[in-house]
Design a protein around this motif. Structure first.
Motif, PDB file in Angstrom:
ATOM      1  N   VAL A 156       2.525   3.097  -3.694  1.00 31.80           N
ATOM      2  CA  VAL A 156       1.310   2.061  -3.439  1.00 31.80           C
ATOM      3  C   VAL A 156       1.752   0.967  -2.481  1.00 31.80           C
ATOM      4  CG1 VAL A 156      -0.052   0.579  -4.772  1.00 31.80           C
ATOM      5  CG2 VAL A 156       0.258   2.816  -5.659  1.00 31.80           C
ATOM      6  N   ARG A 157       2.982   0.408  -2.517  1.00 35.16           N
ATOM      7  CA  ARG A 157       3.282  -0.702  -1.761  1.00 35.16           C
ATOM      8  C   ARG A 157       3.345  -0.242  -0.366  1.00 35.16           C
ATOM      9  NH1 ARG A 157       8.922  -2.707  -3.173  1.00 35.16           N
ATOM     10  NH2 ARG A 157       8.533  -4.060  -1.545  1.00 35.16           N
ATOM     11  N   LEU A 158       3.921   0.843  -0.127  1.00 36.01           N
ATOM     12  CA  LEU A 158       3.948   1.631   1.305  1.00 36.01           C
ATOM     13  C   LEU A 158       2.577   1.566   1.997  1.00 36.01           C
ATOM     14  CD1 LEU A 158       5.536   2.863   3.513  1.00 36.01           C
ATOM     15  CD2 LEU A 158       5.447   4.826   2.627  1.00 36.01           C
ATOM     16  N   LEU A 159       1.677   2.204   1.125  1.00 38.67           N
ATOM     17  CA  LEU A 159       0.138   2.458   1.377  1.00 38.67           C
ATOM     18  C   LEU A 159      -0.491   0.818   1.984  1.00 38.67           C
ATOM     19  CD1 LEU A 159      -0.967   5.352  -0.990  1.00 38.67           C
ATOM     20  CD2 LEU A 159      -0.926   5.455   1.643  1.00 38.67           C
ATOM     21  N   GLU A 172      -5.702   2.063  -3.062  1.00 44.45           N
ATOM     22  CA  GLU A 172      -4.879   2.890  -1.988  1.00 44.45           C
ATOM     23  C   GLU A 172      -4.768   4.196  -2.225  1.00 44.45           C
ATOM     24  OE1 GLU A 172      -3.883   1.020   0.380  1.00 44.45           O
ATOM     25  OE2 GLU A 172      -4.351  -1.161  -0.413  1.00 44.45           O
ATOM     26  N   LEU A 173      -4.891   4.876  -3.681  1.00 51.28           N
ATOM     27  CA  LEU A 173      -4.838   6.268  -3.719  1.00 51.28           C
ATOM     28  C   LEU A 173      -6.077   6.875  -3.957  1.00 51.28           C
ATOM     29  CD1 LEU A 173      -1.272   6.138  -5.983  1.00 51.28           C
ATOM     30  CD2 LEU A 173      -1.790   7.114  -3.335  1.00 51.28           C
ATOM     31  N   ALA A 174      -7.138   6.109  -3.778  1.00 54.01           N
ATOM     32  CA  ALA A 174      -8.625   6.724  -4.249  1.00 54.01           C
ATOM     33  C   ALA A 174      -8.914   8.092  -3.955  1.00 54.01           C
ATOM     34  CB  ALA A 174      -9.825   5.711  -3.841  1.00 54.01           C
ATOM     35  N   PRO A 175      -8.406   8.390  -2.135  1.00 50.96           N
ATOM     36  CA  PRO A 175      -8.813   9.527  -1.709  1.00 50.96           C
ATOM     37  C   PRO A 175      -8.188  10.786  -2.212  1.00 50.96           C
ATOM     38  CG  PRO A 175      -8.384   7.896  -0.014  1.00 50.96           C
ATOM     39  CD  PRO A 175      -8.003   7.190  -1.401  1.00 50.96           C
ATOM     40  N   ARG A 228       8.789  -3.422   4.222  1.00 52.50           N
ATOM     41  CA  ARG A 228       8.811  -4.232   5.293  1.00 52.50           C
ATOM     42  C   ARG A 228       8.765  -3.393   6.694  1.00 52.50           C
ATOM     43  NH1 ARG A 228      13.570  -5.542   2.430  1.00 52.50           N
ATOM     44  NH2 ARG A 228      14.812  -4.522   4.140  1.00 52.50           N
ATOM     45  N   HIS A 229       9.069  -2.280   6.622  1.00 47.31           N
ATOM     46  CA  HIS A 229       8.930  -1.427   7.820  1.00 47.31           C
ATOM     47  C   HIS A 229       8.078   0.003   7.526  1.00 47.31           C
ATOM     48  CE1 HIS A 229      11.776  -4.187   9.715  1.00 47.31           C
ATOM     49  NE2 HIS A 229      12.633  -4.149   8.448  1.00 47.31           N
ATOM     50  N   PRO A 230       6.761  -0.423   7.644  1.00 43.49           N
ATOM     51  CA  PRO A 230       5.719   0.640   7.011  1.00 43.49           C
ATOM     52  C   PRO A 230       6.031   2.099   8.020  1.00 43.49           C
ATOM     53  CG  PRO A 230       4.547  -1.032   7.458  1.00 43.49           C
ATOM     54  CD  PRO A 230       5.922  -1.593   7.721  1.00 43.49           C
ATOM     55  N   GLU A 288      -3.257   8.701   7.940  1.00 41.85           N
ATOM     56  CA  GLU A 288      -2.566   9.471   8.469  1.00 41.85           C
ATOM     57  C   GLU A 288      -1.337   9.844   7.328  1.00 41.85           C
ATOM     58  OE1 GLU A 288       1.065  10.001  11.935  1.00 41.85           O
ATOM     59  OE2 GLU A 288      -0.131   8.026  11.602  1.00 41.85           O
ATOM     60  N   LEU A 289      -0.897   8.863   6.853  1.00 42.00           N
ATOM     61  CA  LEU A 289      -0.039   8.783   5.577  1.00 42.00           C
ATOM     62  C   LEU A 289      -0.202   9.701   4.594  1.00 42.00           C
ATOM     63  CD1 LEU A 289       2.892   8.179   4.291  1.00 42.00           C
ATOM     64  CD2 LEU A 289       2.180   5.829   3.606  1.00 42.00           C
ATOM     65  N   LEU A 290      -1.658   9.455   3.915  1.00 39.89           N
ATOM     66  CA  LEU A 290      -1.973  10.153   2.968  1.00 39.89           C
ATOM     67  C   LEU A 290      -2.093  11.666   3.317  1.00 39.89           C
ATOM     68  CD1 LEU A 290      -4.725   8.003   1.028  1.00 39.89           C
ATOM     69  CD2 LEU A 290      -2.338   8.582   0.138  1.00 39.89           C
ATOM     70  N   ASP A 291      -2.766  11.897   4.436  1.00 38.44           N
ATOM     71  CA  ASP A 291      -3.058  13.327   4.744  1.00 38.44           C
ATOM     72  C   ASP A 291      -1.745  14.085   4.980  1.00 38.44           C
ATOM     73  OD1 ASP A 291      -5.670  12.890   4.856  1.00 38.44           O
ATOM     74  OD2 ASP A 291      -5.882  12.617   7.342  1.00 38.44           O
ATOM     75  N   THR A 292      -0.587  13.495   5.589  1.00 40.73           N
ATOM     76  CA  THR A 292       0.726  14.213   5.660  1.00 40.73           C
ATOM     77  C   THR A 292       1.292  14.282   4.421  1.00 40.73           C
ATOM     78  OG1 THR A 292       0.815  12.791   7.844  1.00 40.73           O
ATOM     79  CG2 THR A 292       2.732  13.951   6.825  1.00 40.73           C
TER      80      THR A 292
END
Length: 997
Positions: free
Chosen positions: A60-63, A32-35, A105-107, A74-78
């Motif tokens: 990690v759970r959110l990703l 999930e966090l590799a990038p 539950r509501h990502p 998009e999430l990681l970039d932001t």
């Protein structure tokens, strides 16, 4: 991955605050966090959170929950590019496992944290209503509510808003939620909505605009019918709407619940109707409401429903709120409620209780509300429902000191911040500081304590709690001193009107005189005045806890004037924990103890913990030793008796002070629960003291007139309450005098010497002086007042053999030697034992005579106009009833039951019970009545300074008797009812045991 790199990453994670670096390293190396795993910005941001491990796990759970690669990227970039989002999102994830669950539950809800516009920094009700507008049912309302809560928590943990602003936002979100819930309820039942106008009034922290993350939302519902709708139908419709609103917010769904809606602050609480009309509310508050209900209305604020009706509700009730301080016993009622809250905290939790415990949030809130209610009557600037705003207004107006207000403000903000962060973690309603170290570590870091979070958290918590504990009561009293003292330039002072208001609220009948006393005690720049300014705020609180604060303050001024220049007096009060409180209790409890103290103020040393001997009564042997030594040093009888009376005065003060402190209780120890023990302690102490005084007086008179040897052996026999070890503060010493000529001494000479001894003893013990007189009553002697004052043992023997009456046998049940020749006294007791414990018991004619005498005494000796039901001695179920019943049992069965051969009423009762002469329940009823009547007599003497057998009629004196007996302000009626009830039950038992054949 090479071992070297792993070791380096492991160390970096430790430095950034991770407690489980191995698990964190595994998550960072995951897909999930590799990038971004090597991006230093991410690690720095995680290390800045309250709990880096929790934040990383939540991220990690959110990703993982993102719906696809595009959303994931998009999430990681932001996250990496936008610092505001990074700080907000990771800050929330590191502080709240519950909001991390929501995001999982509501990502898509992380987008709510991206916006960073000015209006987003401080949203209000309108913005929150917009955020909830799409909700169509309870489930979607919960999701929308959590989304809004997410943004509040983000601003909170990032420091964008302070604790007061966060609490206000939470209250605004609650307002928007209540409006949305009401809208949903109205949509579900349009016919109910059309039948009524319903307004929702927020109370408590929601009404005060200072809500917690998780708290009951307190409300009151008010409704009126729409045009053409009968009132009863409109109220039913409004009740259905209100109930539905409460369920929408409170019930648990797949998305959990929002918070409970609590309507128990309404009139009559949960026993009253859920919804009332405005007129019904008004009628209740005008007639039935208690003090705490007006205190609760301080925070009333219309938040949902019919705006005009809500405002009309507040406008109608507001005048009543500001009249609450005019109610009798207003301050004691508020303080009592606070104490009750503390008493109900489980012992295992009280040290961790952040809200309700001593030094907690509620202490600040109660203190501020008390001051608002007292002074808000005349100063509208104080009428804020928000604690910190009200505290600031109180300081600005001079109602509290600026420094005290600033320290309380700081402490309150810190404690509220702790409360917010504790609740935010799991979004659970709790006010307990967690015990586990990881929880305390996260809590400390969330508050900016990073060096040693656990130690720093506990140190700061205790520091602020101590400030609150020390200041919350002084807040009420200290400005009274500033009102009469010299203040620094620019410092606001309490106005004369405000000081008068506060003193009246405290129960002072003469506030002008009280201010003069405060000025005399506390003004000036001397060390004495400085110490008084430290002591008085606390003392004023203790005086206010009594029935006569005016007397307490006046007496304190008198004692301070007498002792103020001694080096030990103020040091004793300042440094010995019990002394100041004990003194305040003693000086405000009535006249007797202060009068005894004023005659020799140095006795105040007895109230401390040190070498003064404390308040424990001294034994008779020690008293006799001291008095005999003083008599031995005296030059004549007058000096010797003066010394003996001085010891008696001091020891009477010790006994009275111990009795008062035991009856009132202190902050360190509760009032004595065993009323019988208090009675026994006083009776034994005063009786021993009287015996020692008589022994010393006898020695002084004999030595002065005859040297070492009196021409006749001489003994004093205690009778009545004296012989029974049951003397009260105002009791005379009932005695018999017996003598026996020495060998070779003429009986006439011996009798003359004995009579001279008695006359001189009585004269010296009644001489006017600063010490209270000791009255000797010998009226129980043979032939009463008509008979000789002193008899020989042979004369007693001849009289009792030929002339003795049954009442004399009854009186001799209390005979016990108290002073003089021990062998002669022993032979006197042997002489009278067959009379008081007759071998054949008591013949029926003697029983009838005793009953006749009792009936005559009740009818002839009761004072004209007295209420028999409240007369402690002669009234039904009073002392006479119980004692004559016990004595009849002793006369009848004393010969066969040795345990009955005691001069003490309570011991005889127990012995009769053990012998089966009366039942356990009857014994307890008689004992309770006797103890209560004795306590009332002691109370009357302590309060009025003179003996009395019935309750005082003056209101303050009656209230002081009630306070001594354990009844708080405003409960005099309960005391009298309890006395009548107790003695009525006792009279029923007396009728069965004493009068029944």
């Amino acid at each position: 991955m090479t071992p070297g790199r792993r070791s380096s990453t492991f160390s970096r994670l430790l430095r950034h605050g991770f407690t489980d670096p191995s698990a964190a390293e595994g998550l960072l190396d995951g897909p999930e966090l590799a990038p971004v795993r090597d991006d230093p910005v991410l690690l720095e941001a995680l290390g800045a959170t309250a709990d880096p491990d929790l934040a990383l796990h939540g991220l990690v759970r959110l990703l993982e929950a993102q719906p696809g690669p595009t959303a994931h990227r998009e999430l990681l970039d932001t996250l990496i590019a936008a610092k505001p989002l990074r700080d907000r999102l990771l800050g929330v994830l590191g502080a709240s496992a519950a909001l991390a669950d929501h995001l999982a539950r509501h990502p898509g809800d992380w987008h709510a944290l991206v916006t960073y516009e000015p209006h987003d920094l401080h949203p209000g009700v309108t913005e929150f209503e917009q955020g909830l507008a799409a909700a169509t049912d309870p489930v979607s309302l919960r999701v929308a509510y959590r989304r809004c809560l997410l943004s509040i928590a983000a601003r909170d943990v990032c420091g964008t808003t302070d604790v007061a602003e966060t609490a206000a936002e939470l209250a605004d979100l609650a307002t928007a939620t209540l409006r949305t819930a009401l809208s949903l309820a109205e949509r579900a039942a349009p016919e109910d909505a059309a039948a009524c106008r319903l307004a929702v009034i927020a109370m408590g922290k929601c009404g005060g605009h200072e809500l917690n993350y998780v708290s009951d939302v307190d409300v009151i519902f008010v409704a009126e019918p729409t045009e053409g709708t009968p009132e009863h139908e409109a109220l039913r419709s409004a009740t259905r709407l209100a109930s539905h609103l409460m369920r929408i917010c409170s019930e648990t769904t797949v998305e959990g619940s929002i918070w409970p809606v609590d309507a128990n602050l309404r009139p009559e609480g949960r026993n009253g109707p859920l919804v009332r009309t405005l007129s019904s509310h008004l009628a209740y508050y005008q007639r039935w409401a208690k003090t705490w209900e007006f205190q609760a209305l301080l925070k009333a604020r219309p938040v949902a429903g019919d705006t005009a009706l809500g405002e009309a509700y507040v406008d109608a009730l507001e005048p009543l709120v500001w009249k609450a301080a005019d109610r009798d016993n207003f301050v004691p009622d508020v303080q009592k409620m606070r104490r009750r809250v503390v008493e109900n905290i489980p012992a295992a939790e009280i040290e961790r209780e952040l809200k309700l415990g001593p030094g907690g949030l509620r202490d600040v809130e109660f203190a501020v509300q008390l001051l608002q209610l007292v002074h808000g009557r005349t100063d509208p600037a104080l009428r804020s429902g928000t604690t910190l705003d009200a505290l600031q207004a109180l300081a600005a107006g001079g109602y509290v000191g600026r420094e005290d207000a600033a320290r309380l403000d700081e402490a309150y903000r810190f404690l509220r911040s702790m409360e917010h962060r504790i609740q935010l973690y799991r979004l659970r309603r709790t006010h307990l500081v967690p015990e586990a170290e990881p929880d305390q570590r996260r809590l400390g870091r969330s508050l900016g304590l990073r060096t040693d979070p656990v130690a720093e958290l506990n140190r700061e918590w205790k520091r602020h709690s101590t400030v609150v504990r020390r200041l919350h009561e002084k807040l009420f009293y200290r400005p009274l001193l500033d009102a009469v003292a010299q203040l620094a330039p620019g410092e606001a002072r309490l106005s004369a009107v405000a000081a008068r208001e506060r003193l009246i609220a405290l129960g002072y009948a003469d506030p002008a005189a009280a201010l003069r006393h405060l000025e005399a005690l506390a003004s000036g720049v001397t060390r004495k005045a400085a110490i008084q300014r430290t002591l008085l705020p606390v003392l004023l609180g203790w005086f206010a806890d009594s029935a006569d604060p005016d007397a307490g303050l006046l007496n304190f001024r008198k004692v301070s004037d007498a002792l103020g220049k001694t080096p030990w007096y103020l040091r004793l009060l300042r440094d010995e924990g019990a002394a100041a409180e004990n003194l305040a209790r003693v000086l405000s409890a009535g006249r007797l103890a202060p009068d005894l103290l004023m005659r020799a103020p140095e006795a105040v040393a007895l109230l401390g913990d040190g070498d003064g001997g404390g308040l424990e009564p001294r034994r008779r042997a020690a008293l006799e030793q001291e008095i005999m030594a003083a008599v031995g040093r005296a030059e004549n009888a007058a000096q010797g008796v003066t010394a003996a009376r001085g010891v008696r005065r001091r020891e009477l003060f010790r006994t009275a002070a111990a009795d008062i402190v035991g009856s009132y209780g202190t902050e360190a120890s509760a009032a004595e629960a065993d009323q019988g023990a208090l009675v026994d302690r006083v009776g034994a102490a005063v009786s021993d003291l009287t015996a020692a005084t008589l022994a010393g007086t006898l020695r002084a008179v004999v030595r002065d007139g005859w040297g070492d040897t009196l021409p006749t052996r001489f003994a004093i026999i205690g009778m009545g309450r004296f012989g029974g070890h049951e003397l009260g503060y105002g009791s005379d010493a009932d005695v018999l005098f017996v003598h026996e000529p020495q060998d070779g001494v003429d009986e006439h000479e011996a009798s003359a010497a004995a009579n001279k001894v008695v006359a001189e003893m009585r004269r010296l013990l009644q001489l006017p002086s600063s010490d209270p007189p000791l009255l000797i009553d010998a009226d129980l002697r043979p032939e009463g007042k008509s008979g000789p004052l002193v008899r020989t043992l042979k004369s007693y023997e001849a009289y009792y053999r030929r002339w003795s009456l049954v009442w004399e046998s009854q009186a001799l049940l209390r005979a016990e030697p108290v002073a003089g020749d021990e062998d002669l006294a022993r032979r006197f007791i042997e002489l009278v034992d067959p009379l008081r414990y007759p071998r054949q018991g008591l013949p029926e004619d003697a029983v009838r005579e005793i009953r006749r005498l009792k009936a005559r005494m009740e009818s002839e000796r009761l004072p004209r106009g007295a209420d028999p039901r409240l007369h402690t001695k002669l009234g039904p179920g009073g002392l006479s009833d119980v004692e004559w019943t016990v004595q009849l049992l002793q006369l009848r069965h004393g010969h066969q039951v040795p345990a009955l051969r005691t001069t003490r009423t309570r011991r005889a009762l127990s012995a009769a019970r053990a012998a089966g002469l009366l039942g356990a329940e009857d014994m307890e009823i008689l004992d309770e009545a006797w103890v209560l009547a004795t306590r009332v007599r002691n109370a009357v003497m302590l309060v009025r300074g003179r003996a009395g057998d019935t309750f005082p009629t003056e209101p303050r004196e009656l209230a002081a008797v009630g306070r001594y007996l354990g009844y708080g302000a405003g409960h005099v009626g309960d005391m009298l009812d309890a006395y009548r009830r107790t003695t009525r039950r006792a009279r029923t038992v007396v009728d069965e045991l004493f009068y029944a054949d």
